[in-house]
Design a protein around this motif. Structure first.
Motif, PDB file in Angstrom:
ATOM      1  N   VAL A 125       1.496  17.152   2.837  1.00  0.00           N
ATOM      2  CA  VAL A 125       0.972  15.802   2.608  1.00  0.00           C
ATOM      3  C   VAL A 125       2.047  14.924   1.969  1.00  0.00           C
ATOM      4  N   LEU A 126       2.784  15.470   1.005  1.00  0.00           N
ATOM      5  CA  LEU A 126       3.866  14.721   0.373  1.00  0.00           C
ATOM      6  C   LEU A 126       4.930  14.351   1.394  1.00  0.00           C
ATOM      7  N   TRP A 127       5.322  15.298   2.226  1.00  0.00           N
ATOM      8  CA  TRP A 127       6.321  15.043   3.263  1.00  0.00           C
ATOM      9  C   TRP A 127       5.835  13.960   4.227  1.00  0.00           C
ATOM     10  N   ALA A 128       4.569  14.054   4.658  1.00  0.00           N
ATOM     11  CA  ALA A 128       4.020  13.078   5.600  1.00  0.00           C
ATOM     12  C   ALA A 128       3.932  11.688   4.974  1.00  0.00           C
ATOM     13  N   SER A 129       3.581  11.625   3.683  1.00  0.00           N
ATOM     14  CA  SER A 129       3.468  10.320   3.022  1.00  0.00           C
ATOM     15  C   SER A 129       4.827   9.641   2.880  1.00  0.00           C
ATOM     16  N   ILE A 130       5.906  10.451   2.783  1.00  0.00           N
ATOM     17  CA  ILE A 130       7.255   9.887   2.674  1.00  0.00           C
ATOM     18  C   ILE A 130       7.762   9.464   4.051  1.00  0.00           C
ATOM     19  N   LYS A 131       7.569  10.336   5.038  1.00  0.00           N
ATOM     20  CA  LYS A 131       8.082  10.066   6.381  1.00  0.00           C
ATOM     21  C   LYS A 131       7.285   8.983   7.092  1.00  0.00           C
ATOM     22  N   VAL A 132       5.956   8.969   6.883  1.00  0.00           N
ATOM     23  CA  VAL A 132       5.091   7.996   7.564  1.00  0.00           C
ATOM     24  C   VAL A 132       4.229   7.310   6.512  1.00  0.00           C
ATOM     25  N   PRO A 133       4.793   6.404   5.728  1.00  0.00           N
ATOM     26  CA  PRO A 133       4.008   5.741   4.683  1.00  0.00           C
ATOM     27  C   PRO A 133       2.972   4.798   5.274  1.00  0.00           C
ATOM     28  N   ILE A 134       1.848   4.713   4.600  1.00  0.00           N
ATOM     29  CA  ILE A 134       0.801   3.784   5.013  1.00  0.00           C
ATOM     30  C   ILE A 134       0.956   2.532   4.172  1.00  0.00           C
ATOM     31  N   ALA A 135       1.458   1.478   4.796  1.00  0.00           N
ATOM     32  CA  ALA A 135       1.689   0.214   4.093  1.00  0.00           C
ATOM     33  C   ALA A 135       1.236  -0.916   4.991  1.00  0.00           C
ATOM     34  N   PHE A 136       0.274  -1.698   4.515  1.00  0.00           N
ATOM     35  CA  PHE A 136      -0.248  -2.814   5.294  1.00  0.00           C
ATOM     36  C   PHE A 136       0.619  -4.037   5.066  1.00  0.00           C
ATOM     37  N   LYS A 137       1.086  -4.628   6.154  1.00  0.00           N
ATOM     38  CA  LYS A 137       1.891  -5.845   6.069  1.00  0.00           C
ATOM     39  C   LYS A 137       1.097  -7.013   6.651  1.00  0.00           C
ATOM     40  N   VAL A 138       1.144  -8.141   5.937  1.00  0.00           N
ATOM     41  CA  VAL A 138       0.414  -9.318   6.373  1.00  0.00           C
ATOM     42  C   VAL A 138       0.918  -9.762   7.741  1.00  0.00           C
ATOM     43  N   ARG A 139      -0.025 -10.125   8.630  1.00  0.00           N
ATOM     44  CA  ARG A 139       0.253 -10.595  10.003  1.00  0.00           C
ATOM     45  C   ARG A 139       0.832  -9.502  10.895  1.00  0.00           C
ATOM     46  N   GLU A 140       0.797  -8.252  10.449  1.00  0.00           N
ATOM     47  CA  GLU A 140       1.273  -7.137  11.285  1.00  0.00           C
ATOM     48  C   GLU A 140       0.230  -6.024  11.255  1.00  0.00           C
ATOM     49  N   THR A 141      -0.815  -6.212  12.054  1.00  0.00           N
ATOM     50  CA  THR A 141      -1.892  -5.223  12.083  1.00  0.00           C
ATOM     51  C   THR A 141      -1.387  -3.882  12.596  1.00  0.00           C
ATOM     52  N   SER A 142      -0.435  -3.921  13.523  1.00  0.00           N
ATOM     53  CA  SER A 142       0.078  -2.675  14.083  1.00  0.00           C
ATOM     54  C   SER A 142       0.830  -1.839  13.058  1.00  0.00           C
ATOM     55  N   SER A 143       1.231  -2.453  11.943  1.00  0.00           N
ATOM     56  CA  SER A 143       2.010  -1.730  10.937  1.00  0.00           C
ATOM     57  C   SER A 143       1.198  -0.628  10.274  1.00  0.00           C
ATOM     58  N   ILE A 144      -0.124  -0.726  10.290  1.00  0.00           N
ATOM     59  CA  ILE A 144      -0.949   0.292   9.647  1.00  0.00           C
ATOM     60  C   ILE A 144      -1.650   1.186  10.670  1.00  0.00           C
ATOM     61  N   ILE A 145      -1.795   0.710  11.914  1.00  0.00           N
ATOM     62  CA  ILE A 145      -2.487   1.507  12.943  1.00  0.00           C
ATOM     63  C   ILE A 145      -1.671   2.727  13.325  1.00  0.00           C
ATOM     64  N   ARG A 146      -0.380   2.542  13.568  1.00  0.00           N
ATOM     65  CA  ARG A 146       0.466   3.663  13.990  1.00  0.00           C
ATOM     66  C   ARG A 146       0.521   4.765  12.934  1.00  0.00           C
ATOM     67  N   PRO A 147       0.806   4.452  11.642  1.00  0.00           N
ATOM     68  CA  PRO A 147       0.786   5.520  10.634  1.00  0.00           C
ATOM     69  C   PRO A 147      -0.559   6.224  10.533  1.00  0.00           C
ATOM     70  N   LEU A 148      -1.671   5.471  10.654  1.00  0.00           N
ATOM     71  CA  LEU A 148      -2.996   6.103  10.587  1.00  0.00           C
ATOM     72  C   LEU A 148      -3.210   7.079  11.729  1.00  0.00           C
ATOM     73  N   LEU A 149      -2.777   6.700  12.921  1.00  0.00           N
ATOM     74  CA  LEU A 149      -2.925   7.593  14.064  1.00  0.00           C
ATOM     75  C   LEU A 149      -2.104   8.867  13.881  1.00  0.00           C
ATOM     76  N   ILE A 150      -0.887   8.718  13.354  1.00  0.00           N
ATOM     77  CA  ILE A 150      -0.042   9.894  13.126  1.00  0.00           C
ATOM     78  C   ILE A 150      -0.687  10.827  12.109  1.00  0.00           C
ATOM     79  N   HIS A 151      -1.232  10.270  11.031  1.00  0.00           N
ATOM     80  CA  HIS A 151      -1.872  11.096  10.003  1.00  0.00           C
ATOM     81  C   HIS A 151      -3.170  11.726  10.522  1.00  0.00           C
TER      82      HIS A 151
END
Length: 396
Positions: free
Chosen positions: A73-99
C-alpha cells in the motif's frame, strides 16, 4: 527490509521500520475488531450458528494477510498518488482505477490461496473444509470493505507524506533564504569595507598633501600641529574600523577633528558652525560619511577665499527621518573646478548610502539664492539588515 526503508525515505515519513509495522498492525486491527463484532452480531441473530475454530483460523489469516500488504500500500501510494487537481477530472480517475485493480488482485489472491492451500490443509487437520460457494460469497461481501480500507490507507499515506514533504521543503526554503540573506549581508559588508578602504587613503593623502604644503612654506609649527591632530583623527578612525555604522555624534567628532586640521591651514579665514539636533546624535550613520562632503566644500568651495569662509553643519530629525546638511559659502557648484578627488569622494559617499540604506537615503545638491553650496543627506529610515546596521559603536 531494505525495500521498506527506501519506501519510508521516499515518503518522508519520520518512522522506523518497527514503528511502521506497529502502526500498520494497529490500523488493520481496528477493522479486524469491527469485522469480528459484526460477525458476532450475525451469529447472535442466527441461533445455533457459531464460528468454528477452522473458520476463526481463516479469519485470523485474512487479518495477517492485509497487515502484510502494508508495504504494498505504501509503495502504491508513492507510485500512484491520489491527488485531485482542479479542472482535471481525469487526474483522479486513472489513479483510482489502478488502485481498484490492485485491491481486486489482492482479494482474488487471498481467496485463491485459501481455496487451494488453506482449505486442503484444514481438511487434512480437522476433516472439514469450506465450500467454493462460501469463498465466492466472502469475496463479494468483503470486497467493498477491503476497497474502503485500502483506499483510506492510500489517501492517508498520501496526505501525511505530503504534509511532511511540505514541512521539509518549507524548512529547506527557510534555511536557503536565511543562507542567502547571510550571503547578501556578507556581500554588503564586504562592499562597505571596500568603499571605506577606498575613502581612508583618499582622505589621508589629501591631509598629508596639506602637511607637505606647510613644510614647503617652512611653517614647521603648523605642520607639526597638523600631524598631531591628524594622528588623533586616524586613531579615532582605527578605533571604529570594525564598525560600518557609528552614532552621528561620533561621526561629528571625526568631522570636527578633520576641520580642526583645516583650520590650522586656514587660520582665521575659516569659521565652522554646528547646529545639531540632540535627537539626531544617536542615529547610526556610515563612518566617515560627512568627511568627503566637508572636504569637497573646502577643496572646491572656500579654498580660494581670503576671508570669511564658512562651513555650517546642521542636523534635524522629523517624522520622515533625519537630515544632515553641509553648507559652505564658497564659489558655488556651477563654478567649481573639476577634480578626480571630487568624483571619488562624493561618488563613494553616494554608493555607501545606496549600499547601506537602499532607497531610504539620498544625497542632494542645492545652490541657495544667497550663494554657496548646500549638500543634504536624507535618511528616511534605519540601515538595512544587509548593511549591518546593528554594529554601532560609541567609542571615540
Amino acid at each position: 527490509m531494505t525495500f521498506l526503508k527506501r519506501m519510508l525515505e521516499q515518503s518522508r515519513l519520520p518512522l522506523t521500520v518497527g514503528q511502521f509495522w506497529w502502526y500498520s498492525f494497529c490500523y488493520w486491527s481496528i477493522f479486524a475488531v469491527i469485522t469480528f463484532g459484526q460477525l458476532m452480531m450475525l451469529w447472535l441473530l442466527k441461533e445455533g450458528v457459531v464460528m468454528r475454530p477452522h473458520e476463526m483460523f481463516i479469519w485470523l489469516l485474512d487479518g495477517l494477510f492485509w497487515w502484510s500488504t502494508s508495504p504494498l500500500v505504501l509503495w502504491a501510494s508513492i507510485k500512484v498518488p491520489i491527488a485531485f487537481k482542479v479542472r482535471e477530472t481525469s487526474s483522479i480517475i486513472r489513479p483510482l482505477l489502478i488502485h481498484l485493480v490492485i485491491i481486486t488482485l489482492c482479494n482474488i489472491f487471498i481467496n485463491t490461496l485459501h481455496y487451494f492451500i488453506t482449505n486442503p490443509l484444514m481438511y487434512s487437520a480437522v476433516g472439514k473444509s469450506v465450500p467454493l460457494e462460501s469463498y465466492l460469497f466472502s469475496f463479494f461481501i468483503a470486497y467493498t470493505a477491503s476497497v474502503g480500507q485500502y483506499l483510506l490507507l492510500v489517501v492517508g499515506f498520501n496526505k501525511v507524506s505530503y504534509i511532511y514533504q511540505y514541512q521539509e521543503l518549507k524548512q529547506q526554503h527557510f534555511e536557503t533564504e536565511l543562507h542567502n540573506e547571510q550571503l547578501r549581508g556578507q556581500l554588503a559588508n564586504a562592499q562597505l569595507q571596500s568603499l571605506k578602504m577606498q575613502l581612508n587613503p583618499h582622505f589621508l593623502f589629501n591631509s598629508l598633501h596639506s602637511v607637505i604644503s606647510l613644510m614647503i612654506k617652512n611653517d614647521i609649527r603648523k605642520a607639526t600641529l597638523m600631524i598631531t591632530t591628524l594622528s588623533d583623527l586616524l586613531r579615532a578612525v582605527l578605533a571604529n574600523q570594525s564598525a560600518d555604522f557609528i552614532p552621528l555624534q561620533e561621526e561629528l567628532k571625526l568631522t570636527r577633528q578633520y576641520l580642526d586640521i583645516q583650520q590650522i591651514r586656514f587660520q582665521d579665514r575659516l569659521q565652522v558652525e554646528y547646529h545639531i539636533d540632540p535627537a539626531s546624535e544617536l542615529y547610526p550613520v556610515p563612518q566617515l560619511i560627512l568627511q568627503p562632503i566637508v572636504e569637497n566644500s573646502i577643496t572646491h568651495g572656500i579654498s580660494d577665499m581670503t576671508t570669511n569662509a564658512l562651513i555650517r553643519i546642521t542636523s534635524t530629525v522629523s517624522a520622515a527621518g533625519m537630515q544632515v546638511n553641509i553648507y559652505d559659502n564658497g564659489i558655488g557648484a556651477a563654478q567649481r573646478k573639476p577634480s578626480n578627488g571630487l568624483g571619488l569622494g562624493l561618488k563613494n559617499t553616494s554608493l555607501r548610502l545606496q549600499q547601506a540604506y537602499g532607497d531610504q537615503a539620498r544625497l542632494q545638491f542645492d545652490q541657495p539664492p544667497g550663494g554657496g553650496t548646500s549638500v543634504t543627506l536624507f535618511f528616511d529610515g534605519r540601515p538595512m539588515a544587509g548593511g549591518d546596521g546593528g554594529r554601532v559603536t560609541a567609542d571615540g
